[in-house]
Design a protein around this motif. Sequence first.
Motif, PDB file in Angstrom:
ATOM      1  N   GLY A 195       0.800  -1.235   0.000  1.00  0.00           N
ATOM      2  CA  GLY A 195       0.000   0.000   0.000  1.00  0.00           C
ATOM      3  C   GLY A 195       0.822   1.269   0.000  1.00  0.00           C
ATOM      4  O   GLY A 195       0.277   2.351  -0.214  1.00  0.00           O
ATOM      5  N   VAL A 196       2.127   1.150   0.237  1.00  0.00           N
ATOM      6  CA  VAL A 196       2.955   2.361   0.286  1.00  0.00           C
ATOM      7  C   VAL A 196       3.348   2.753  -1.138  1.00  0.00           C
ATOM      8  O   VAL A 196       3.832   1.935  -1.914  1.00  0.00           O
ATOM      9  CB  VAL A 196       4.214   2.132   1.157  1.00  0.00           C
ATOM     10  N   GLU A 197       3.084   4.018  -1.477  1.00  0.00           N
ATOM     11  CA  GLU A 197       3.427   4.483  -2.820  1.00  0.00           C
ATOM     12  C   GLU A 197       4.848   5.028  -2.851  1.00  0.00           C
ATOM     13  O   GLU A 197       5.628   4.730  -3.750  1.00  0.00           O
ATOM     14  CB  GLU A 197       2.438   5.582  -3.225  1.00  0.00           C
ATOM     15  N   ASP A 198       5.176   5.838  -1.820  1.00  0.00           N
ATOM     16  CA  ASP A 198       6.495   6.466  -1.820  1.00  0.00           C
ATOM     17  C   ASP A 198       6.868   6.872  -0.387  1.00  0.00           C
ATOM     18  O   ASP A 198       5.992   7.182   0.429  1.00  0.00           O
ATOM     19  CB  ASP A 198       6.458   7.711  -2.722  1.00  0.00           C
ATOM     20  N   VAL A 199       8.169   6.855  -0.122  1.00  0.00           N
ATOM     21  CA  VAL A 199       8.670   7.348   1.170  1.00  0.00           C
ATOM     22  C   VAL A 199       9.723   8.401   0.849  1.00  0.00           C
ATOM     23  O   VAL A 199      10.642   8.151   0.070  1.00  0.00           O
ATOM     24  CB  VAL A 199       9.294   6.206   2.005  1.00  0.00           C
ATOM     25  N   ARG A 200       9.518   9.575   1.414  1.00  0.00           N
ATOM     26  CA  ARG A 200      10.445  10.666   1.090  1.00  0.00           C
ATOM     27  C   ARG A 200      11.128  11.153   2.370  1.00  0.00           C
ATOM     28  O   ARG A 200      10.457  11.377   3.390  1.00  0.00           O
ATOM     29  CB  ARG A 200       9.661  11.816   0.454  1.00  0.00           C
ATOM     30  N   PHE A 201      12.447  11.297   2.299  1.00  0.00           N
ATOM     31  CA  PHE A 201      13.191  11.817   3.445  1.00  0.00           C
ATOM     32  C   PHE A 201      13.231  13.339   3.336  1.00  0.00           C
ATOM     33  O   PHE A 201      13.585  13.895   2.298  1.00  0.00           O
ATOM     34  CB  PHE A 201      14.615  11.235   3.443  1.00  0.00           C
ATOM     35  N   VAL A 202      12.823  14.024   4.424  1.00  0.00           N
ATOM     36  CA  VAL A 202      12.886  15.494   4.473  1.00  0.00           C
ATOM     37  C   VAL A 202      13.908  15.859   5.561  1.00  0.00           C
ATOM     38  O   VAL A 202      13.698  15.548   6.748  1.00  0.00           O
ATOM     39  CB  VAL A 202      11.505  16.107   4.791  1.00  0.00           C
TER      40      VAL A 202
END
Lengths: 285, 227
Positions: free
Chosen positions: A81-88
Amino acid sequence: MARALREAVSGFRRAPLLIGLSALMVGLALTVLALFALVAYNLRLAVEEVEERVEVVAYLRESARPVEIEAAVQLLRSLPGVEDVRFVSKAQALERARQELPEIAEFSADLEVNPFPASLEIRFLPGSRTTESVEGVAAAASDFSFVEDVRYGREWMERLFLLRRIAAITAMILGGAFAAVATLIIGTAIRIAVFARRDEIFIMRLVGARDRLIRRPFFLEGAMTGLLGGILAILLTWGTYQAVNRFLFHIEWIPPAWSGAGLLMGVVFGAMASSLAVRRYLRGV
Amino acid sequence: MIKLINVSKVYPRTGTALESIQLQVPKGQFVFLTGHSGSGKSTTLRLIHMSERPSSGEVLVDGFSSRRTPGRDIWKVRRRVGFVFQDFRLLPGRTALENVAFALEVTDTPRGEIRPRAQRLLSKVGLSAKAGSPVHQLSGGEQQRVTIARALASEPLVLLADEPTGNLDDRATRGILDLFWEINALGMAVIMATHDLELLRSYSAARVLELDQGRLVFDSQAPGSGG
């Protein structure tokens, strides 16, 4: 079949007003349904737009090392279900705050320490923006020791999903009711058209026409009336769509498959209603 | 050719319309079916046309039995039995030719033959000059001729006529009766329901059947009837 088609077309020619009125009734009934579809589709798009904002933010401790963060990103990305993980990063978080909140921009220049934590922003695939999916991913993120806090707006999300469920049930009930009313109106309109030609049916039976030969022209005539009604409904709905876009606000046009389904519904209902109406007269004579 | 074997017809609301009718009509016979209103004349014709089935007994038309012929094959009976009504039952707004052509169109006549055959049928009933006239502009007698031409479209073995002269004046009545005789002379049986006793006297060569309260009370051809 050629004779049936000729008869159906000549039926149109002989009683253009009656069949025109019949097609108009079918068209108006389908227009109500198509307008409802237009509203439902745009409401769905609006809810989907809000749903796109569903995300889990995992705030990281100062001590988090890049290698750990990279591993966490890879692991979270692999979850269903995860589309994307972005590091900020901390610097990106501060920059974003400066752009979004002017008051921060004013005093941030004087800051000696950046107070904003680094974070991981986890976005979800369209079908997976559900409470269960989001809670599962949030729990997985909070398992990392370098994650200080996980936020996903639980209350807001629950409300959103409640709203979506209410909208879906309402659409189903109202859609069903509109469809039922449309079916009744189409059935009545076609029955009136067949009733007006009951003398022809009587004579056909009287002189020894086969039942299928009697049924076919009416079947085709019903289908053609339904098709005309369907086209009219699409034109009227298109006009409404254009008017709303021009004078009120922007909305999207329903997908072509929906229009196709509407046309098909007109054709099928028209043909069926006509066949049923003729069957009644075939019992006589 | 037509046989009614112990035929009775009972309607749920109005009761017995026909009771134990035994009847045989050979090919080419001219029959007057007479009796008061409600005596069962129209019911008899509808049973022969198989618009209705008997409550008991059996109707046979050219080998087709009311017991064994399924609904999907009734059209075969209808093509052997022409039917003419008192109130014509024509398609308004269409011409005489179109009315006759309609019967040909729906009974598998090849497209190219429809018009000439419809013309010939109208000539047969003496109406070729009015072929292009809308039927509502024709006199009663002329309209009845159109219905006769339509009934002849499938070249039936028998022509059933239910009070065909009921709405016509004397002259038109004579004309229609003469036409029936001409058709009969060509070998087609005619069964005509009428309560006009004058007609029966004028055409004494015909067989006369009288119904009373659903029973066949007189047959001019029965032994001892004096007919």
